[in-house]
Design an enzyme around this catalytic site. Sequence first.
Site, PDB file in Angstrom:
ATOM      1  N   ARG A 136     -22.930  45.251 -21.683  1.00  0.00           N
ATOM      2  CA  ARG A 136     -24.352  44.781 -20.739  1.00  0.00           C
ATOM      3  C   ARG A 136     -24.406  43.549 -20.961  1.00  0.00           C
ATOM      4  O   ARG A 136     -24.725  43.686 -19.374  1.00  0.00           O
ATOM      5  CB  ARG A 136     -26.159  44.879 -22.643  1.00  0.00           C
ATOM      6  CG  ARG A 136     -26.171  46.004 -22.956  1.00  0.00           C
ATOM      7  CD  ARG A 136     -26.986  45.676 -23.868  1.00  0.00           C
ATOM      8  NE  ARG A 136     -26.177  45.174 -24.756  1.00  0.00           N
ATOM      9  CZ  ARG A 136     -27.091  45.782 -25.919  1.00  0.00           C
ATOM     10  NH1 ARG A 136     -27.998  46.031 -26.287  1.00  0.00           N
ATOM     11  NH2 ARG A 136     -26.077  44.975 -27.053  1.00  0.00           N
TER      12      ARG A 136
ATOM     13  N   LYS B 247     -27.848  48.826 -44.660  1.00  0.00           N
ATOM     14  CA  LYS B 247     -28.835  48.608 -43.355  1.00  0.00           C
ATOM     15  C   LYS B 247     -29.798  50.027 -43.740  1.00  0.00           C
ATOM     16  O   LYS B 247     -29.125  51.345 -43.363  1.00  0.00           O
ATOM     17  CB  LYS B 247     -27.408  48.320 -42.516  1.00  0.00           C
ATOM     18  CG  LYS B 247     -29.006  47.562 -41.370  1.00  0.00           C
ATOM     19  CD  LYS B 247     -28.743  47.703 -40.153  1.00  0.00           C
ATOM     20  CE  LYS B 247     -29.416  47.312 -38.473  1.00  0.00           C
ATOM     21  NZ  LYS B 247     -28.330  47.361 -37.424  1.00  0.00           N
TER      22      LYS B 247
ATOM     23  N   SER C 236     -31.541  49.149 -29.047  1.00  0.00           N
ATOM     24  CA  SER C 236     -32.091  49.924 -30.112  1.00  0.00           C
ATOM     25  C   SER C 236     -33.373  49.721 -30.882  1.00  0.00           C
ATOM     26  O   SER C 236     -34.154  49.925 -30.754  1.00  0.00           O
ATOM     27  CB  SER C 236     -31.442  50.526 -31.067  1.00  0.00           C
ATOM     28  OG  SER C 236     -30.754  52.028 -30.310  1.00  0.00           O
TER      29      SER C 236
ATOM     30  N   HIS D  23     -27.375  54.081 -23.929  1.00  0.00           N
ATOM     31  CA  HIS D  23     -25.717  54.503 -24.849  1.00  0.00           C
ATOM     32  C   HIS D  23     -25.700  55.958 -24.024  1.00  0.00           C
ATOM     33  O   HIS D  23     -24.348  56.119 -24.152  1.00  0.00           O
ATOM     34  CB  HIS D  23     -26.885  55.119 -26.354  1.00  0.00           C
ATOM     35  CG  HIS D  23     -27.474  53.778 -27.001  1.00  0.00           C
ATOM     36  ND1 HIS D  23     -27.761  53.857 -27.809  1.00  0.00           N
ATOM     37  CD2 HIS D  23     -26.101  53.194 -27.547  1.00  0.00           C
ATOM     38  CE1 HIS D  23     -28.081  53.115 -28.287  1.00  0.00           C
ATOM     39  NE2 HIS D  23     -26.753  52.537 -28.645  1.00  0.00           N
TER      40      HIS D  23
END
Length: 169
Positions: free
Chosen positions: A100, A51, A137, A27
């Site tokens: 990514r 969440k 993460s 990040h």
Amino acid sequence: MTGPESEGSPVRRAVCPGSFDPITNGHLDIIARASSLYDEVYVAVMINQAKKGLFEVEERIDLIGRVTAEYGNVRVEAFHGLLVDFCKQRDIPAIVKGLRAVSDFDYELQMAQMNNGLSGVETLFIPTNPTYSFLSSSLVKEVATWGGDVSHLVPPEVLSALSERLRKD
């Protein structure tokens, strides 16, 4: 007044959105690169009440603020709702996203086209540094939970907070 606006040039703003639970070196790589391209970069920390994150939103904002302080042009704020509304409220014409792998592209392209269709906000994709191409993460949390070494994947401040949080749980 100094800077681009004082010279008649508009301030170039972008946003890097995400949950950042926790922020990783991947990040940070994207945020650093965006901060060299734009006058102001907002890091928008997503609030998802459905969440439960490892870190509360306020903790994430604090950690991100500490690890991005050296850039000088990064602002960190929470957001809830549509990212394009966050952008409209702050006159941000561009979203910066890291990619990514090819698998990220399909989803991110759909989001980019939806955001552009809703508001005209453009999305710029930055390929992730290959060093961080596997990093997320979720992966950091999983490895750290099982006692794995993630010290090379997150900034020291985040490692400390992560270690402390996992000791409590």
